[in-house]
Scaffold this motif. Structure first.
Motif, mmCIF file in Angstrom:
data_model
loop_
_atom_site.group_PDB
_atom_site.id
_atom_site.type_symbol
_atom_site.label_atom_id
_atom_site.label_comp_id
_atom_site.label_asym_id
_atom_site.label_seq_id
_atom_site.Cartn_x
_atom_site.Cartn_y
_atom_site.Cartn_z
ATOM 1 N N MET A 21 -21.884 -68.963 31.971
ATOM 2 C CA MET A 21 -21.837 -69.342 30.558
ATOM 3 C C MET A 21 -22.992 -68.651 29.855
ATOM 4 N N ASN A 22 -22.679 -67.846 28.847
ATOM 5 C CA ASN A 22 -23.694 -67.026 28.183
ATOM 6 C C ASN A 22 -23.956 -67.386 26.735
ATOM 7 N N SER A 23 -23.298 -68.392 26.220
ATOM 8 C CA SER A 23 -23.497 -68.702 24.798
ATOM 9 C C SER A 23 -23.593 -70.208 24.589
ATOM 10 N N VAL A 24 -24.161 -70.559 23.469
ATOM 11 C CA VAL A 24 -24.256 -71.967 23.093
ATOM 12 C C VAL A 24 -22.854 -72.551 22.947
ATOM 13 N N ALA A 25 -21.921 -71.775 22.425
ATOM 14 C CA ALA A 25 -20.545 -72.247 22.257
ATOM 15 C C ALA A 25 -19.931 -72.646 23.598
ATOM 16 N N ASP A 26 -20.246 -71.898 24.666
ATOM 17 C CA ASP A 26 -19.753 -72.249 26.002
ATOM 18 C C ASP A 26 -20.302 -73.602 26.451
ATOM 19 N N TRP A 27 -21.590 -73.836 26.212
ATOM 20 C CA TRP A 27 -22.220 -75.101 26.590
ATOM 21 C C TRP A 27 -21.647 -76.261 25.788
ATOM 22 N N VAL A 28 -21.449 -76.057 24.511
ATOM 23 C CA VAL A 28 -20.880 -77.109 23.661
ATOM 24 C C VAL A 28 -19.463 -77.440 24.122
ATOM 25 N N HIS A 29 -18.693 -76.422 24.434
ATOM 26 C CA HIS A 29 -17.322 -76.635 24.903
ATOM 27 C C HIS A 29 -17.313 -77.454 26.195
ATOM 28 N N ALA A 30 -18.181 -77.121 27.144
ATOM 29 C CA ALA A 30 -18.262 -77.861 28.408
ATOM 30 C C ALA A 30 -18.656 -79.321 28.162
ATOM 31 N N ALA A 31 -19.602 -79.550 27.260
ATOM 32 C CA ALA A 31 -20.024 -80.923 26.937
ATOM 33 C C ALA A 31 -18.882 -81.702 26.304
#
Length: 58
Positions: A21-31
């Protein structure tokens, strides 16, 4: 993700990433995926998100 409700009941949900995961959007999506796996109607006291196994790019 850890959610803590009034009365200090706590629920934890983990989500392993299928790829880097390389972006904040990826982290937000996972959360958000973790959040969808919890059903609740109580007032929320605390929402915590943790990241592990971090590596530097390159």
């Amino acid at each position: 993700m850890r959610l803590r409700f009034a009365g200090f009941r706590a629920y934890t949900r983990d989500q392993a990433a299928p790829e880097t995961m390389n972006s904040v959007a990826d982290w937000v999506h996972a959360a958000r995926l973790c959040r969808r796996r919890l059903q609740f109607n109580a007032r929320t006291r605390l929402i915590g998100v943790r990241a592990g196994n971090l590596v530097r790019p390159g």
